[in-house]
Design a protein around this motif. Structure first.
Motif, PDB file in Angstrom:
ATOM      1  N   ARG A 140       7.586  -2.613  -8.393  1.00  0.00           N
ATOM      2  CA  ARG A 140       8.930  -2.280  -7.474  1.00  0.00           C
ATOM      3  C   ARG A 140       9.220  -0.905  -7.185  1.00  0.00           C
ATOM      4  O   ARG A 140       9.652  -0.607  -5.593  1.00  0.00           O
ATOM      5  N   ASP A 141       8.756   0.290  -7.665  1.00  0.00           N
ATOM      6  CA  ASP A 141       8.635   1.221  -7.228  1.00  0.00           C
ATOM      7  C   ASP A 141       8.624   1.755  -5.605  1.00  0.00           C
ATOM      8  O   ASP A 141       8.283   2.609  -5.138  1.00  0.00           O
ATOM      9  N   LEU A 142       7.152   0.788  -5.917  1.00  0.00           N
ATOM     10  CA  LEU A 142       6.287   0.956  -4.107  1.00  0.00           C
ATOM     11  C   LEU A 142       6.443   0.714  -3.129  1.00  0.00           C
ATOM     12  O   LEU A 142       6.194   1.067  -2.379  1.00  0.00           O
ATOM     13  N   VAL A 143       7.613  -0.424  -3.724  1.00  0.00           N
ATOM     14  CA  VAL A 143       7.769  -1.228  -2.336  1.00  0.00           C
ATOM     15  C   VAL A 143       9.099  -0.877  -1.180  1.00  0.00           C
ATOM     16  O   VAL A 143      10.019   0.723  -2.235  1.00  0.00           O
ATOM     17  N   GLY A 144       8.532  -0.211   0.063  1.00  0.00           N
ATOM     18  CA  GLY A 144       8.825   0.862   0.738  1.00  0.00           C
ATOM     19  C   GLY A 144       7.776   2.056   1.107  1.00  0.00           C
ATOM     20  O   GLY A 144       7.889   2.408   2.248  1.00  0.00           O
ATOM     21  N   GLU A 145       7.502   2.336  -0.156  1.00  0.00           N
ATOM     22  CA  GLU A 145       6.163   2.601   0.696  1.00  0.00           C
ATOM     23  C   GLU A 145       4.707   3.333   1.429  1.00  0.00           C
ATOM     24  O   GLU A 145       5.168   1.976   2.146  1.00  0.00           O
ATOM     25  N   THR A 146       4.062   4.275   1.823  1.00  0.00           N
ATOM     26  CA  THR A 146       3.138   3.297   1.976  1.00  0.00           C
ATOM     27  C   THR A 146       2.116   3.546   1.983  1.00  0.00           C
ATOM     28  O   THR A 146       1.394   4.892   1.170  1.00  0.00           O
ATOM     29  N   ALA A 147       0.407   2.689   2.242  1.00  0.00           N
ATOM     30  CA  ALA A 147      -0.430   2.590   1.323  1.00  0.00           C
ATOM     31  C   ALA A 147      -1.352   3.244   2.293  1.00  0.00           C
ATOM     32  O   ALA A 147      -1.213   2.699   4.225  1.00  0.00           O
ATOM     33  N   VAL A 148      -2.299   3.265   2.189  1.00  0.00           N
ATOM     34  CA  VAL A 148      -3.607   3.726   3.444  1.00  0.00           C
ATOM     35  C   VAL A 148      -4.731   2.417   3.390  1.00  0.00           C
ATOM     36  O   VAL A 148      -4.890   2.139   2.412  1.00  0.00           O
ATOM     37  N   LEU A 149      -4.773   1.977   4.120  1.00  0.00           N
ATOM     38  CA  LEU A 149      -5.891   0.740   4.057  1.00  0.00           C
ATOM     39  C   LEU A 149      -7.205   1.533   4.464  1.00  0.00           C
ATOM     40  O   LEU A 149      -7.073   2.024   5.215  1.00  0.00           O
ATOM     41  N   PRO A 150      -7.778   1.226   3.193  1.00  0.00           N
ATOM     42  CA  PRO A 150      -9.861   2.258   3.193  1.00  0.00           C
ATOM     43  C   PRO A 150     -10.157   1.580   4.460  1.00  0.00           C
ATOM     44  O   PRO A 150      -9.697   0.256   5.044  1.00  0.00           O
ATOM     45  N   ALA A 151     -11.194   2.508   4.495  1.00  0.00           N
ATOM     46  CA  ALA A 151     -12.527   2.137   5.950  1.00  0.00           C
ATOM     47  C   ALA A 151     -11.969   2.022   7.471  1.00  0.00           C
ATOM     48  O   ALA A 151     -11.968   2.757   7.776  1.00  0.00           O
TER      49      ALA A 151
END
Length: 833
Positions: free
Chosen positions: A187-198
RNA sequence: GGGCGGUUAGCUCAGCUGGUCAGAGCGCCUCCCUUACAAGGAGGAGGUCAUAGGUUCGAGUCCUAUACCGCCCACCA
């Protein structure tokens, strides 16, 4: 045979994708690809192949005895049918029911074409579930600082989101990571940004209802360009769809370091790299289903691509109405449920195919303004901007689009004044196997109603599939289809046997396996009729048939005659009723039973008494034999057209109507010939004869040896006396030593047969083993007593009041007969000591 | 995950709207080359109709579960 004008129109469709595949396979043997050959020459090759197979299929059809009108034969690529296709397309296009768009479709990387949902065959696969993690951008880490595959790509990242995937190669097209809205883990990560590997793309972490918190890690990678669910999520969240593959399912330039690799090669490599980067959490064995191409079995790649679609909702609604209102009836009824279910959940129909073999889509793209246009004539300039820079769509139509017009495109439509169209449309029956209900029937219904305002047929009769020994359906696209050539069966058993077997070994909607034993049985049946006909014709003289009259109730008929005529007319009634309710198999079996048992085994055998007697006039018996045979041939003709026609042609002209059996009138039941009394008397006679034969066999009386008999019958003596000759002939009794009385003192040494109130004694003298006879009669007595007890119990209970009167009465009669039999058996046992 | 179909004699299969439905062919046993037919004729043996309940006067036949086998739909990564 019913005198109704009937059209059975033969023809074939061009089987676009299947044909193209076969031709490509042939080219491959020559070391060629279709691209090397070019479109024009490839299409020529397809035509050549089509002509060869057309002849082969037409030959098979003819040899099956299919009586269709070859002068009206059609092919979907014929000029007139192509015109119908164009007309239908243009009408739908103008009505806004055809549109072009970029959507997720099923892409076959081998066929290099889109295919419809129906052409995707799911196959269970032992696969893997890779659990991987993407680093999340936070205050501690804001992206990779090292190269991918350096082993340090995610160095410094402190937060990760974990997810499971069966298709790591599609990671390259991810544009989000999604979790379930109420999942506490993420829940806490919703709205955050991830980095797509590769790739290094920054992708949002979103929440969506479609994510199942109970599966895997509760988070899922979103690849809108390569997965149906992801595609929908992508639309909801306005995510980009990045296609990372080429038409042949190699990774394209969007795939970064994996560009140029095959999708499976990429899968292996990217997993390795994930591991190297510490982003592979674990691997699990996982069985799931993978979509494959119906025609070439290659794994389907869901892919966003620009295609043409038919808006199916309104068409499906109309088709469902036609079935709901009974304009079209589907047999068996339960198939209507499948039809509705499919229609209710129908999605728009992707009708464009990136093939060369088929109807090229009649749409022109304008190089000037980018609009497209369609019409019955090829445009020379763009109606939108006047530009002459027009280019016709390269794609062809799904074969089912043209096949779906078949019921009327073959009859002259779009000319609604065409004679055939006016006469035969809508048609009566669509007969096909149930596996094609959606492919073809559904499309014919939708297009038929849309184009003509009427449902294309009133009945859809769905039969089962013929399966092979492995339970696989036998279809013309099978690899080893040559093993199942109907011509081989025809050569071995005959067309009639094949047809009869196909019709009688199935019941509507159920599959069948073609059992050679059944084919053999059917062949034997054909032979049996042939032999019976031979007998009848051998015994027919010119005088016998001069002034031939079909037997009627007013003629001087004997019991066996009245009986077989009654049975025949009952059969006609049954067959009519069974045909009416599409129970063709049962009809065929009943005709077989009648011909073989009642006609051959009893009627013909009984007739020999008179035919072989010089003193007796043959006219009537021969008339009965001929009439029953001729009528049976007519009943059997739809099942076994060849042998029946051949025999029929050999029958004397006086006994039949018309020039050929195929156009002879269908039999009509004559109620005046139904004769319960004759059937009852004959049943007694037959039981008696069977009983006597049984005893003869048991006591090993020399076959053919005439033996004496004494018959006591309080109520059927007259009937039996009249049938003395038949009785003696069939049971091999000695007429000189046959006594029939109302009652008599039983002889001491005799075998006894009890049939209802009639008792027959066979004084076999020394042949009778008294002990055996006693045992046998005792056994019979025990059986009768058991049945009496059961019957009494039944009649004493609520059955007597609650069951219908006729059922109760039948039970009472049965009880009476049993009681009589018991008395006889007891008396007999007494005399035997 | 839904839905449908099948489960009846050794084998392959019929049994429509519940009351002679317990059947056919093949196979098996005994006889028979009888002037239509040995691709045949005559006579037999062989099944508690998958299992458990239920409805009914009465159920392979209707209802509900269960077990296998098969099929069709379905976006579970």
């Amino acid at each position: 045979m019913r005198g109704e004008e009937t059209l059975y129109l033969p023809g074939m469709d061009h089987a676009g994708i299947a044909t193209q595949n076969v031709v490509e396979r042939e080219l491959a043997k020559e070391g060629l690809t279709r691209h090397e050959l070019g479109r024009e020459r490839f299409v020529e090759r397809a035509w050549e192949w089509t002509k060869i197979y057309h002849d082969r299929i037409a030959d098979q059809t003819r040899r099956l005895g299919v009586s269709c009108d070859w002068t009206r034969e059609r092919f979907t690529l014929d000029e007139d049918l192509s015109n119908a296709v164009r007309t239908a397309f243009v009408r739908l296009y103008r009505k806004g029911l055809i549109y072009q768009g970029s959507y997720l479709v099923n892409w076959c990387p081998r066929c290099e074409s889109a295919i419809s949902d129906l052409e995707v065959i799911p196959v269970e696969r032992e696969g893997r579930l890779w659990v991987i993690r993407y680093p999340v951008v936070n205050g501690d880490w804001d992206g990779p600082r090292y190269e991918w595959t350096s082993g340090r790509w995610a160095e410094g990242a402190t937060e990760f989101i974990e997810m499971a995937t069966t298709r790591p190669e599609t990671i390259l097209g991810d544009t989000a990571v999604a979790t379930s809205p109420e999942d506490p883990r993420w829940r806490d990560l919703v709205g955050e940004t991830a980095v797509l590997p590769a790739i290094g793309r920054r992708i949002p972490i979103i929440a969506d209802e479609a994510v199942d918190p109970g599966f895997g890690t509760g988070a899922v990678k979103i690849t809108p360009a390569h997965d149906p669910t992801d595609n929908e999520i992508g639309i909801r969240h306005d995510l980009p769809a990045i296609d990372v593959m080429t038409d042949t399912a190699e990774m394209n330039e969007q795939a970064g370091p994996y560009a140029g690799q095959d999708r499976y090669e990429c899968r292996r490599n990217i997993v390795e790299d994930f591991e190297k980067e510490g982003l592979l959490v674990r691997v699990e064995a996982y069985t799931h289903s993978v979509g494959t191409c119906e025609r070439c079995h290659t794994d389907i790649e869901p892919r966003v691509s620009t295609q043409w679609f038919v808006r199916t909702k309104p068409l499906a609604e109309a088709a469902m109405n036609a079935v709901r209102e009974g304009e079209t009836v589907i047999v068996p009824k339960r198939e209507e449920e499948r039809f509705f279910h499919w229609m209710e959940n129908i999605r728009d129909w992707c009708i464009s195919r990136q093939l060369w073999w088929g109807h090229r889509i009649p749409v022109w793209h304008c190089g000037g303004c980018g609009e497209h246009t369609s019409g019955m004539t090829d445009p020379t300039e763009c109606p939108h901007c006047g530009s002459e820079e027009l280019h016709q769509e390269e794609d062809v139509l799904d074969t089912w689009f043209s096949s779906g017009l078949w019921p009327f495109s073959t009859l002259g439509w779009p000319d609604t004044d065409a004679p055939d169209y006016r006469r035969f449309y809508p048609t009566d029956m669509r007969e096909t196997a149930y596996d094609i209900l959606f492919f073809w029937v559904a499309r014919e219904m939708m297009l038929g109603i849309e184009m003509t305002g009427q449902s294309p047929y009133s009945t859809v009769y769905l039969h089962g599939l013929v399966r092979n020994e492995n339970g696989e359906k036998i279809s013309k696209s099978m690899e080893d289809i040559d093993e199942y050539d109907p011509l081989d069966i025809i050569d071995a058993y005959g067309t009639d046997a094949l047809r009869y077997t196909l019709m009688t070994s199935s019941t509507p909607g159920l599959d069948m396996n073609l059992d050679p034993r059944r084919l053999e049985g059917a062949r034997n049946f054909a032979n049996k009729i042939w032999q019976a006909a031979r007998f009848v014709l051998m015994n027919t003289s010119l005088e016998d048939v001069a002034g031939f009259e079909a037997p009627s109730a007013s003629m001087d008929l004997r019991l066996a005659d009245r009986w077989i005529l009654s049975r025949l007319n009952r059969l006609i009634e049954n067959v009519d009723r069974l045909f009416e309710s599409h129970q063709y198999g049962e009809a065929g079996r009943q005709i077989n039973d009648f011909v073989w048992s009642e006609y051959c085994d009893w009627t013909i055998e009984a007739s020999k008494v008179r035919l072989y007697d010089e003193e007796v006039e043959n006219r009537v018996p021969v008339a009965v034999l001929l009439h029953v045979l001729e009528t049976s041939l007519r009943l059997l003709h739809p099942f076994m057209p060849f042998v029946t026609e051949a025999i029929w042609q050999a029958l004397p002209g006086e006994t039949k109507e018309g020039d050929a059996l195929i156009v002879a009138p269908w039999p009509e039941a004559d109620g005046t010939l139904l004769d319960d009394e004759a059937e009852e008397s004959m049943a007694l006679l037959m039981d008696l004869i069977r009983g006597i034969r049984n005893r003869r066999a048991e006591y090993r009386v020399t076959p053919g040896k005439r033996i004496p008999a004494m018959i006591a019958s309080p109520d059927a003596g007259d009937v039996l006396a009249k049938q003395q000759d038949v009785l003696c002939a069939l049971a091999k009794l000695d007429p000189e030593r046959l006594a029939i009385e109302e009652s008599m003192e039983p002889p001491s040494q005799a075998a006894t047969i009890v049939v209802g109130r009639t008792t027959c004694y066979l004084p076999l003298a020394e042949m009778v083993d008294l002990e055996e006879e006693r045992e046998r009669l005792s056994e019979e007595l025990r059986d009768v007593e058991g049945r009496i007890a059961h019957s009494k119990e039944l009649l004493a209970g609520p059955f007597a009041e609650r069951a219908p009167e006729h059922v109760v009465q039948r039970e009472r009669d049965k009880l009476e007969d049993l009681k009589t039999e018991r008395v006889e058996l007891e008396r007999r046992l007494e005399t035997l000591g």
